[in-house]
Motif scaffolding. Sequence first.
Motif, PDB file in Angstrom:
ATOM      1  N   PRO A 427       7.637  -0.451  41.654  1.00 31.87           N
ATOM      2  CA  PRO A 427       8.796  -0.854  40.853  1.00 31.87           C
ATOM      3  C   PRO A 427       9.363   0.299  40.024  1.00 31.87           C
ATOM      4  CG  PRO A 427       7.098  -2.527  40.727  1.00 31.87           C
ATOM      5  CD  PRO A 427       6.481  -1.345  41.407  1.00 31.87           C
ATOM      6  N   VAL A 428       8.495   1.198  39.529  1.00 29.19           N
ATOM      7  CA  VAL A 428       8.970   2.362  38.776  1.00 29.19           C
ATOM      8  C   VAL A 428       9.677   3.337  39.710  1.00 29.19           C
ATOM      9  CG1 VAL A 428       8.293   4.301  37.304  1.00 29.19           C
ATOM     10  CG2 VAL A 428       7.108   2.105  37.103  1.00 29.19           C
ATOM     11  N   LEU A 429       9.082   3.572  40.885  1.00 31.22           N
ATOM     12  CA  LEU A 429       9.677   4.483  41.863  1.00 31.22           C
ATOM     13  C   LEU A 429      11.042   3.972  42.307  1.00 31.22           C
ATOM     14  CD1 LEU A 429       9.489   6.890  43.870  1.00 31.22           C
ATOM     15  CD2 LEU A 429       8.299   5.342  45.441  1.00 31.22           C
ATOM     16  N   ALA A 430      11.138   2.658  42.534  1.00 34.62           N
ATOM     17  CA  ALA A 430      12.385   2.065  43.010  1.00 34.62           C
ATOM     18  C   ALA A 430      13.371   1.804  41.882  1.00 34.62           C
ATOM     19  CB  ALA A 430      12.096   0.752  43.742  1.00 34.62           C
ATOM     20  N   GLY A 431      12.911   1.935  40.644  1.00 26.88           N
ATOM     21  CA  GLY A 431      13.810   1.726  39.515  1.00 26.88           C
ATOM     22  C   GLY A 431      14.209   0.289  39.315  1.00 26.88           C
ATOM     23  N   SER A 432      13.398  -0.637  39.822  1.00 26.66           N
ATOM     24  CA  SER A 432      13.718  -2.057  39.697  1.00 26.66           C
ATOM     25  C   SER A 432      12.443  -2.880  39.798  1.00 26.66           C
ATOM     26  CB  SER A 432      14.702  -2.489  40.785  1.00 26.66           C
ATOM     27  OG  SER A 432      14.900  -3.883  40.764  1.00 26.66           O
TER      28      SER A 432
END
Length: 499
Positions: A427-432
């Motif tokens: 979720p952090v990597l994808a920004g969502s």
Amino acid sequence: MTNTEAGHSRLAHNSLGVPGVVFLVLAAVAPLTGIVVVAAIGIALGNGAGMVGAFVLVTIALLLFAVGYARMSKEVVSAGGFYAYTVKGLGRPTGVAAGYVALLGYNFFVAGAVGTSGFFMQTIIATLTGWNVPWLVWGVVSVVAAFLLSRQGIDFSSKVLGVSLVLEVSILLVFDFSVLFTTGFSFGVFAPTVVFSGAVGVALLFAANAFVGFEATGLFSEEAKNPLRTIPRATYTAIIFIGVFAAFTTWAIVSATGAAQAQSVAQKHLATGDLVFSLSEKYLGPVLTDLMMVLLLVSLFAALMALHNSATRYLFSLGRAGILPRRLSRTRKNGFPQFASLVQFAFATLVAAIFAVAGLDPIASLVPSMTGFGTLAILFLQLLAAIAIVVFFRRRRDKAVLSSFVAPSLGAIGLAAIVILAIVNFPVLAGSDAPAIALLPVLLPVALIAGFIAAAVIKRRDPEKYARLADDIERITIESEVESEVEAPRSPEPQKELP
């Protein structure tokens, strides 16, 4: 296969030297975009000023991987890249599975790049001119322009991308040295207590994200001049350049903000994504800052074009091997795989259009989902290749233990750690943190299973076709060995039959 047919399934051999390959892969990395977006997020959510050290650590890990990668590039010359490496090291079924992962990763990444390019074109052009055009329109304009430029051939593409690369790197270097001569750099950023502070795992993940694209050197081996030498040199050059440049520019950023408060300052700019631009206003002034914004558009377009070239070569290679429809391997006289290019861009544009019609914001939905999963898939692909390289040389009982086992094994361990970090922190990597986006990593095992099933089906229905899966790898490699000016004849040891 007739000569005519073969001529239509052949890339442009002997077109790229070391600079050309480096331009193609560094354009995919998009240094300006990597600093403005990736480094800034790493500083904010990771370890603050320690982000400089994170880049150094990831550079070391990837250089260890590159030792085995460079050795393998002298054994395998193929536009199939990591698919070909995995076939050679882990066998046909795993190779087909790797090919499926590559297709997902690169095609998703290009779809995200269409959204990124379209969004920033809409935002920056509206800011500078007041002309507000929907992001999807700009995305389509980018796709058409990238297709028409790529259609001119890989040598032409490398020159276009080389110009864009020089421009975006130059503006950042002007900023870096402005900070150096005005404020000075803080050497405290290299202290272990700083590097390993905060969420160091997130910092390492985003540092690795800034390197995504370097692995494409092998994809252009069939089009390289003397690939047995060009690809290893281009790989080392790309990794060292990315690592040094990213670390140096990040060092300038945290020094400009003040190392102690770098993370808090970056967090304040996280929502707007303008950390670098705000510092540029102070150190370069409004005119050069506007120029930097324009060059960001150039960087994003270059990344779209370069990533598309990589994705197209996977489609070409898998089409030539018969895993995908063979029409994907048809090329123009200049070696451009036009049908594969059209299919790839059609997919990316369709995905972007679906998000636009649904009224979803590209930065909040399309970009994080596509580039987030694309990053994870490519990192996983790198890990598969690292394992395949180690197995390949151990099966041959290669006597150069340091370069064929120790270094690539350490690189594989480093990549495994980064892949785990990417899955845990997706979720952090994808920004969502949207539930649908959080489930995207499930596509990795789905792609692997689909690849193994496809290989099994081919083996059962058409044993001859299955046996020929690696033929193009062997054939192109032998042709390249003959064309290359190798000082001493190669005498490879007998290998076990691939499964």
